[in-house]
Enzyme design. Sequence first.
Site, PDB file in Angstrom:
ATOM      1  N   SER A 144       1.037  -1.181  -0.116  1.00 37.50           N
ATOM      2  CA  SER A 144       0.061  -0.064   0.077  1.00 37.50           C
ATOM      3  C   SER A 144       0.933   1.363   0.050  1.00 37.50           C
ATOM      4  CB  SER A 144      -1.172   0.092   1.245  1.00 37.50           C
ATOM      5  OG  SER A 144      -0.302   0.740   2.192  1.00 37.50           O
ATOM      6  N   CYS A 145       0.277   2.427  -0.380  1.00 35.98           N
ATOM      7  CA  CYS A 145       1.082   3.709  -0.622  1.00 35.98           C
ATOM      8  C   CYS A 145       0.544   4.496   0.435  1.00 35.98           C
ATOM      9  CB  CYS A 145       1.087   4.387  -1.888  1.00 35.98           C
ATOM     10  SG  CYS A 145       1.937   3.483  -3.192  1.00 35.98           S
ATOM     11  N   ILE A 146      -0.646   4.126   1.254  1.00 37.91           N
ATOM     12  CA  ILE A 146      -1.098   5.280   2.092  1.00 37.91           C
ATOM     13  C   ILE A 146      -1.045   4.479   3.569  1.00 37.91           C
ATOM     14  CG2 ILE A 146      -3.122   6.662   2.671  1.00 37.91           C
ATOM     15  CD1 ILE A 146      -4.042   6.020  -0.104  1.00 37.91           C
TER      16      ILE A 146
END
Lengths: 102, 160
Positions: free
Chosen positions: A100-102
């Site tokens: 994930s990037c968040i």
Amino acid sequence: MEKMIAGKPITVNEEGYLTNFNQWDEKIGEAIAAEANISLTPRHWDVIKYLQTEEKNQVPLSIRRVGKSGVVDIKEFYSLFPNAPLKTATKIAGIPKPASCI
Amino acid sequence: MNENNGAIKKMMIILSKGTLENVYAAFVLANGARMEGIEAEMFFTFFGLEAVHQKKLAHLHTATVGNPAMHIPTMLGGLPGMEAFATSMMKKEMEKIDMPDVQEFLEILSASGVKLWACKLAMDMFHYKKEDLYEGIDEVITVGDFYKKSEGDGVHMLFI
């Protein structure tokens, strides 16, 4: 590749994440945590168990989701696992690194 | 760039724009740094201040004019309602990928230990007071202060 963790040969990927969760036990978790200079407290274990349950239910993990879990808020998550909390905590939990990037 | 084998230790991210996509880009980069164990600080200046202005941060828009990647002819992009339409489309897509709104994103950044600075010069220009800003703003500082905070090995600076 194989790595000796807590006295057992464990299969891990090139970043040190377990590739077979069946090989995981709490001793393995403690040994991986020690490598990251973390000694696990009951609060750490709450988070680790939560992450393992989420992974078992195939929920994609993100910092935001962990923060909303009711298990730990983001601030505490960062203080429990100071360096890259999601990456470190999942490695200790014996589950794959979240993409994930968040 | 050879110090520590080029390892990035801290990201200094300057946000000068108030369009939704730029604000999100800056936030994702700052949050992503923290997720990797990299320190991050943000400096909000000029229109970037809108992202931390209490009354404005929930109403940021994406630009439909002068953005060829929107694939909307400039003449149409300028029609009334086009910007609001594009913005609501974008917000819907962001919700689908679990992207927080601006307010929540700021809270995530604060909780993750990202330092949030507001630019004094831009604050004076827009007649903003610190009380107008998101409560998690650490301080209003000058560009000189920001450079001072950027000292050290492995520090990278990014202007958006």
